[in-house]
Motif scaffolding. Structure first.
Motif, PDB file in Angstrom:
ATOM      1  N   LEU A  85      43.169  28.488  42.183  1.00 48.49           N
ATOM      2  CA  LEU A  85      41.792  28.298  42.640  1.00 48.49           C
ATOM      3  C   LEU A  85      41.780  27.846  44.095  1.00 48.49           C
ATOM      4  CD1 LEU A  85      40.424  26.481  39.470  1.00 48.49           C
ATOM      5  CD2 LEU A  85      39.965  28.830  40.157  1.00 48.49           C
ATOM      6  N   VAL A 135      46.399  36.038  37.538  1.00 46.29           N
ATOM      7  CA  VAL A 135      45.878  36.562  36.274  1.00 46.29           C
ATOM      8  C   VAL A 135      46.993  36.725  35.239  1.00 46.29           C
ATOM      9  CG1 VAL A 135      44.703  38.495  35.183  1.00 46.29           C
ATOM     10  CG2 VAL A 135      43.929  37.642  37.393  1.00 46.29           C
ATOM     11  N   ASN A 143      32.714  21.412  32.698  1.00 46.91           N
ATOM     12  CA  ASN A 143      31.337  21.834  32.927  1.00 46.91           C
ATOM     13  C   ASN A 143      31.089  23.121  32.160  1.00 46.91           C
ATOM     14  OD1 ASN A 143      30.524  19.868  35.036  1.00 46.91           O
ATOM     15  ND2 ASN A 143      32.293  20.753  36.049  1.00 46.91           N
ATOM     16  N   GLN A 172      40.419  35.628  26.832  1.00 44.58           N
ATOM     17  CA  GLN A 172      41.856  35.441  26.784  1.00 44.58           C
ATOM     18  C   GLN A 172      42.521  36.496  25.903  1.00 44.58           C
ATOM     19  OE1 GLN A 172      42.504  33.831  29.032  1.00 44.58           O
ATOM     20  NE2 GLN A 172      44.324  32.613  28.882  1.00 44.58           N
ATOM     21  N   PRO A 217      33.236  38.630  30.899  1.00 42.31           N
ATOM     22  CA  PRO A 217      32.517  37.971  31.993  1.00 42.31           C
ATOM     23  C   PRO A 217      31.176  38.651  32.290  1.00 42.31           C
ATOM     24  CG  PRO A 217      34.827  38.174  32.553  1.00 42.31           C
ATOM     25  CD  PRO A 217      34.639  38.902  31.256  1.00 42.31           C
ATOM     26  N   GLY A 238      31.156  23.721  39.120  1.00 42.75           N
ATOM     27  CA  GLY A 238      32.498  23.641  38.547  1.00 42.75           C
ATOM     28  C   GLY A 238      32.705  24.496  37.316  1.00 42.75           C
ATOM     29  N   ARG A 239      31.861  25.509  37.111  1.00 40.19           N
ATOM     30  CA  ARG A 239      32.016  26.298  35.899  1.00 40.19           C
ATOM     31  C   ARG A 239      32.860  27.552  36.092  1.00 40.19           C
ATOM     32  NH1 ARG A 239      26.176  24.682  34.372  1.00 40.19           N
ATOM     33  NH2 ARG A 239      25.525  26.467  35.575  1.00 40.19           N
ATOM     34  N   ASP A 277      35.768  27.562  37.289  1.00 43.24           N
ATOM     35  CA  ASP A 277      37.150  27.194  36.953  1.00 43.24           C
ATOM     36  C   ASP A 277      37.503  27.634  35.546  1.00 43.24           C
ATOM     37  OD1 ASP A 277      36.601  25.895  39.285  1.00 43.24           O
ATOM     38  OD2 ASP A 277      37.746  24.097  38.787  1.00 43.24           O
ATOM     39  N   SER A 278      36.535  27.464  34.629  1.00 45.07           N
ATOM     40  CA  SER A 278      36.808  27.808  33.230  1.00 45.07           C
ATOM     41  C   SER A 278      37.022  29.299  33.056  1.00 45.07           C
ATOM     42  CB  SER A 278      35.636  27.390  32.339  1.00 45.07           C
ATOM     43  OG  SER A 278      35.426  26.023  32.451  1.00 45.07           O
ATOM     44  N   VAL A 279      36.423  30.105  33.946  1.00 47.03           N
ATOM     45  CA  VAL A 279      36.587  31.555  33.820  1.00 47.03           C
ATOM     46  C   VAL A 279      37.831  32.003  34.581  1.00 47.03           C
ATOM     47  CG1 VAL A 279      35.522  33.774  34.254  1.00 47.03           C
ATOM     48  CG2 VAL A 279      34.107  31.849  33.557  1.00 47.03           C
ATOM     49  N   LEU A 280      37.960  31.544  35.838  1.00 47.81           N
ATOM     50  CA  LEU A 280      39.117  31.950  36.643  1.00 47.81           C
ATOM     51  C   LEU A 280      40.407  31.329  36.124  1.00 47.81           C
ATOM     52  CD1 LEU A 280      37.670  31.828  40.261  1.00 47.81           C
ATOM     53  CD2 LEU A 280      38.157  33.826  38.868  1.00 47.81           C
ATOM     54  N   GLY A 281      40.298  30.218  35.409  1.00 48.90           N
ATOM     55  CA  GLY A 281      41.481  29.578  34.824  1.00 48.90           C
ATOM     56  C   GLY A 281      42.027  30.390  33.658  1.00 48.90           C
ATOM     57  N   ARG A 282      41.242  31.355  33.202  1.00 54.01           N
ATOM     58  CA  ARG A 282      41.733  32.272  32.160  1.00 54.01           C
ATOM     59  C   ARG A 282      42.090  33.592  32.828  1.00 54.01           C
ATOM     60  NH1 ARG A 282      38.768  28.503  29.787  1.00 54.01           N
ATOM     61  NH2 ARG A 282      39.773  27.726  27.910  1.00 54.01           N
ATOM     62  N   SER A 283      42.342  34.617  32.001  1.00 58.79           N
ATOM     63  CA  SER A 283      42.857  35.832  32.630  1.00 58.79           C
ATOM     64  C   SER A 283      41.749  36.698  33.223  1.00 58.79           C
ATOM     65  CB  SER A 283      43.690  36.615  31.625  1.00 58.79           C
ATOM     66  OG  SER A 283      43.002  36.708  30.401  1.00 58.79           O
ATOM     67  N   VAL A 284      41.025  36.137  34.171  1.00 60.20           N
ATOM     68  CA  VAL A 284      40.003  36.876  34.902  1.00 60.20           C
ATOM     69  C   VAL A 284      40.331  36.728  36.376  1.00 60.20           C
ATOM     70  CG1 VAL A 284      37.557  36.985  35.478  1.00 60.20           C
ATOM     71  CG2 VAL A 284      38.257  36.438  33.149  1.00 60.20           C
ATOM     72  N   SER A 285      40.429  37.855  37.083  1.00 62.16           N
ATOM     73  CA  SER A 285      40.766  37.751  38.501  1.00 62.16           C
ATOM     74  C   SER A 285      39.512  37.495  39.314  1.00 62.16           C
ATOM     75  CB  SER A 285      41.434  39.035  38.971  1.00 62.16           C
ATOM     76  OG  SER A 285      40.497  40.088  38.929  1.00 62.16           O
ATOM     77  N   LYS A 286      39.706  36.990  40.525  1.00 64.97           N
ATOM     78  CA  LYS A 286      38.561  36.743  41.406  1.00 64.97           C
ATOM     79  C   LYS A 286      37.853  38.046  41.715  1.00 64.97           C
ATOM     80  CE  LYS A 286      40.079  32.717  43.983  1.00 64.97           C
ATOM     81  NZ  LYS A 286      40.701  32.324  45.256  1.00 64.97           N
ATOM     82  N   ARG A 291      38.905  36.673  47.536  1.00 65.00           N
ATOM     83  CA  ARG A 291      40.270  36.519  47.020  1.00 65.00           C
ATOM     84  C   ARG A 291      41.087  35.561  47.861  1.00 65.00           C
ATOM     85  NH1 ARG A 291      42.804  41.742  44.627  1.00 65.00           N
ATOM     86  NH2 ARG A 291      44.604  40.708  45.520  1.00 65.00           N
ATOM     87  N   ILE A 336      38.409  28.114  45.862  1.00 64.07           N
ATOM     88  CA  ILE A 336      37.240  27.887  45.018  1.00 64.07           C
ATOM     89  C   ILE A 336      36.924  26.404  45.140  1.00 64.07           C
ATOM     90  CG2 ILE A 336      36.376  27.888  42.651  1.00 64.07           C
ATOM     91  CD1 ILE A 336      36.831  30.665  43.802  1.00 64.07           C
TER      92      ILE A 336
END
Lengths: 302, 531
Positions: A52, A72, A86, A104, B286, B375-376, B378-387, B526, B530
């Motif tokens: 990030l 990814v 959040n 996932q 997404p 801060g939401r 993070d929950s999506v990009l922290g999984r297997s979703v690219s920017k 990219r 974030i």
């Protein structure tokens, strides 16, 4: 080959050096405790590890892949619980858990249901109505129900009650038993002490200490309580003695590991009536690194 | 009464002091708009002949549905103000009362403030009583300002008694909706729920008014807005409906008081329905998440754009006579004059609607920054979703928004135009004139994507660009803005179909520009942190 390897990690925000050369590694099958107070750089490190934030220097790899360019691919095999969870206020907790699962792709449905029961989470409520602890439960259920190889948990229990903290600890022990790795950032030291195989202490963007608890203890002070037959007035003047206080009939203090012998030789002529020793707690270790500010002030005075 | 009102005077003063500025802003903005409109009408339509022309363009069902009936036979400045403004202002006043009433009651309770107040020596009903008192006061002050203000304009056809009724109607409808809302706040457990329920009453009342007035049926008496349209200040001067409004408002307030006495703090009478324990089969990606999060906003915009199209379409029938009567507007038409006026007018209407349709597109894209700030992401990009995928999804939703909104407005215009015009516009000319603007909308979204990707802090600059485009193009023909200034906006490159032929090269280049902007934006996203 470590699962997670960080070397010389640097990150600046404007002029502020948030990370100034962070080094540590998480090995396969271990729980690594990442401790430090707010603002020391724990969350920044974790957000770099998640791709990030873009690092300004050093290397960081997870599963031997670069955390920025292979984000990814890495994320498919990790589970992350942010410190501040959040969630979307108009989605229910259950919807969020399922959404995360389908993003996932690889989730243990039976385990998910078990976890929801264990964490006692009402999944039919909108996230708007959840307290901090409940939002954390949502993130924890989503994380532990996944088939991740590495769990990155950023202060995951700061909103949980003691019962739920225990459930969390069981979850960590279970994934560890399954040979998975955990990076646990926390400032609840008793939790770290109980769960972690190795610990890294971060201060002002630098890791100041890493190792197993036993290794760290070896380097540090022992807590002593002594009662003497005749009063020894100069204990406080001995090199290596810290935090001396009079307690009941005797004295409480800490002794640096390498000075222990000298201190005992000094004390025995006074007739030791009672002696209790305790290994330093993680809190002691922690305070030793962070108590520096007060330490310096005292040194300035003398 | 004694103890049943304990502390309410003190609480009333507290609400007023705390929210004085908010109350002042509401009352002032509604008053200023109300007073500015008759002055503007006086400027625009100084003679009775011009006003009669205006009355003719208003004589159609779409207008009646929107603003209610008016005294079109005797269209004085007063009657005109009542006809075109009273109902819409009543909606604004209703909105003000809904938002304020929820704020004073359920929102306070939900946030836990009422709990602290109630632990003091204050009666159970006192917070409600003081809320109603403040609402009563606000509406009375508004009515008084409007009465004095309108009277002091000294415009022919706007006399003091009519002004009193005008103000009284708005104050009365405000009190009515204040009453509705405090009851809703008793029934539901959340501020959001109470607001939604009161809003549904508002929308329902408006719809009943529309169909009641169009069909001239007694249905209008079922709706407070029907009561509003039957007052007709400055012409019929029928004051009775105001009494109904005020009495019903007070009765609703008392009902709320009774309900308040029967319930626990924090609870309601309608329990919020439990949400789904599992995500539906649609909520898997997404893209689905973004659509789900924005669905309410998208629906509201869609309805709004359709209504906008319908209302523009409904004036097409009387366009010829309208333009003959107004030189200012006639000057704005650029195209060649042997075409029908409606056809010449079409590109300009479409341009305005395209500007408006751009707004929901940009808003949809800006939601990504909101998610980032909260801060939401993070929950999506922290999984297997690219920017790339995440920003791509938002751009996709933005473009879909632009296309759907623009087309809905065109559809509304086409449908309404067919019903009011002797020789309706062909669907090809309407939808063609709308579609030629889509590449320009895409460029705007591209610009926005570029800023979101590279310099999120400057994301609002895109609004400036839209305003610039609007000024140079819409008002450009009036102010003789140079050609190059208009060409700085993507909208300046679009040809005025159907009076001009389509410039395919320009359209293609706009699309290519949009694509390049999006690619650069994604590339920047990219590369950046974030936050």
């Amino acid at each position: 080959m470590p699962v997670l390897d960080v070397k010389g990690l640097k990150k600046t925000f404007g002029k502020f050096k948030a990370l100034d050369g962070v080094d540590f590694e998480v090995r396969k099958g271990e729980v690594f405790g990442f401790i430090g107070p707010n603002g020391a750089g724990k969350s920044t490190t974790i957000r770099v590890l998640l791709g990030l934030l873009k690092r300004d220097g050093g290397t960081a790899t997870i599963f031997d892949q670069d955390v920025w360019s292979d984000a990814v691919a890495i994320h498919r095999k990790i589970a992350y619980v942010p410190g501040d969870v959040n969630l979307w206020p108009n989605l229910t907790g259950g919807e969020v858990i399922d959404l995360f699962a389908s993003i996932q792709g690889d989730v243990n449905v039976k385990l998910r249901e078990e976890l929801i029961v264990k964490f006692d989470l009402d999944t039919s409520k909108k996230c708007r109505t959840y307290s901090k602890g409940n939002r954390q439960k949502v993130a924890l259920v989503a994380a532990f129900a996944s088939n991740a190889e590495l769990f990155i948990l950023d202060e995951p229990t700061s909103g949980l009650d003691p019962l739920m903290e225990r459930v969390f600890q069981q979850c960590v022990e279970e994934v560890k038993a399954a040979g998975k790795s955990v990076l646990l950032s926390s400032h609840i030291l008793s939790e770290v002490e109980r769960l972690c195989d190795r610990v890294g202490i971060i201060r002002s963007g630098v890791i100041v200490e890493t190792g197993t608890l036993a290794e760290l203890r070896h380097l540090t002070r022992t807590n002593l309580y002594v009662e003497l037959n005749s009063p020894a007035t100069d204990i406080g003047q001995l090199p290596g003695v810290h935090e001396l206080v009079e307690a009941g009939e005797g004295w409480k203090f800490q002794v640096d590991g390498e000075k222990l012998d000298a201190v005992m030789s000094y004390l025995s002529p006074y007739g030791i009536r009672r002696l209790e020793s305790a290994p330093p707690t993680l809190e002691d270790l922690f305070m030793q690194h962070y108590g520096d500010v007060t330490g310096r002030a005292e040194a300035g005075d003398s | 009464m004694g103890s049943s009102m304990a502390g309410s005077a003190r609480l009333t003063r507290f609400i007023v002091r705390r929210d004085l500025f908010r109350l002042f802003l509401w009352v002032m903005s509604i008053s200023v708009v109300t007073l500015a409109v008759p002055l503007a009408f006086q400027e625009l339509y100084p003679s009775q002949k011009q006003r009669d022309v205006m009355a003719e363009t208003m004589r159609n069902p779409a207008m009646t549905a929107m603003v209610g009936p008016g005294d079109l036979e005797n269209y004085t400045l007063g009657a005109m103000t009542t006809h075109q403004m009273l109902l819409l202002t009543a909606v604004a006043v209703a909105l003000m009362n809904i938002l304020l009433a929820v704020r004073f009651t359920r929102a306070e309770e939900e946030a836990g403030m009422t709990e602290m107040i109630r632990s003091l020596s204050v009666d159970r009903r006192s917070p409600l009583l003081s809320a109603v008192t403040v609402l009563l006061g606000v509406n009375a002050v508004l009515a008084f300002f409007l009465w004095i203000g309108l009277t002091s304009l000294r415009i022919e056809g706007i006399e003091s008694f009519g002004a009193l009724l005008y103000g009284g109607t708005l104050g009365g409808v405000g009190l009515f909706f204040g009453g509705v809302t405090v009851v809703c706040a008793q029934l539901l457990e959340s501020a959001r729920g109470a607001t939604s329920l009161a809003m549904s009453v508002l929308v329902g009342s408006y719809v009943i008014q529309s169909s009641g007035n169009v069909t001239e049926s007694v249905m209008i008496w079922l709706s407070p807005f029907g009561w509003v349209t039957s007052v007709q200040p400055f012409s019929d001067n029928n004051g009775w409906p105001i009494v109904f409004l005020i009495v019903s408002g007070l009765v609703l307030g008392s009902v709320a008081g009774i309900l308040q006495g029967k319930r626990d703090l924090g609870s309601g009478f309608i329990h919020q329905k439990r949400g789904r324990s599992h995500a539906s089969v649609f909520l898997k990606t997404p893209l689905a998440l973004v659509l789900r999060l924005q669905r309410t906003g998208i629906s509201i915009w869609a309805i709004g754009m359709l209504i906008l199209g319908l209302s523009y379409g409904s004036i097409l029938g009387d366009l010829e006579s309208f333009f003959e009567g107004n030189e200012l507007l006639a000057n704005m038409l650029a195209g060649n004059s042997d075409r029908p006026v409606a056809e010449q007018f079409l590109p300009m209407l479409m341009l305005v609607m395209a500007f408006i349709a751009t707004i929901p597109g940009i808003l949809a894209l800006h939601k990504l920054l909101g998610e980032e700030k909260k801060g939401r992401v993070d929950s999506v990009l922290g999984r297997s979703v690219s920017k790339t995928r995440l920003l791509g999804v938002y751009v996709l939703v933005a473009v879909m928004n632009g296309v759907v909104m623009n087309s809905l407005a065109a559809a509304g215009l086409w449908v309404a135009g067919r019903s009011v015009m002797a020789e309706p516009l062909t669907s090809a000319s309407v939808f063609g004139a709308s579609a030629v603007l889509l590449p320009a909308i895409a460029v705007m979204i591209g610009v926005s994507c570029l800023i979101v990707g590279i310099a999120p802090r400057w994301s609002s600059l895109v609004w400036l660009y839209i305003v610039y485009s609007f000024i140079t193009l819409y008002l450009g023909s009036l102010f003789h803005v140079p050609e190059w200034a208009a060409k700085l906006s993507p909208f300046g490159w679009v040809s005025e179909w159907p009076s001009e032929s389509i410039n395919w090269i320009a359209e293609g280049s706009l699309l290519a520009t949009a694509a390049v902007l999006v690619v650069i934006g994604v590339f920047g996203y990219r590369k950046r942190d974030i936050l």
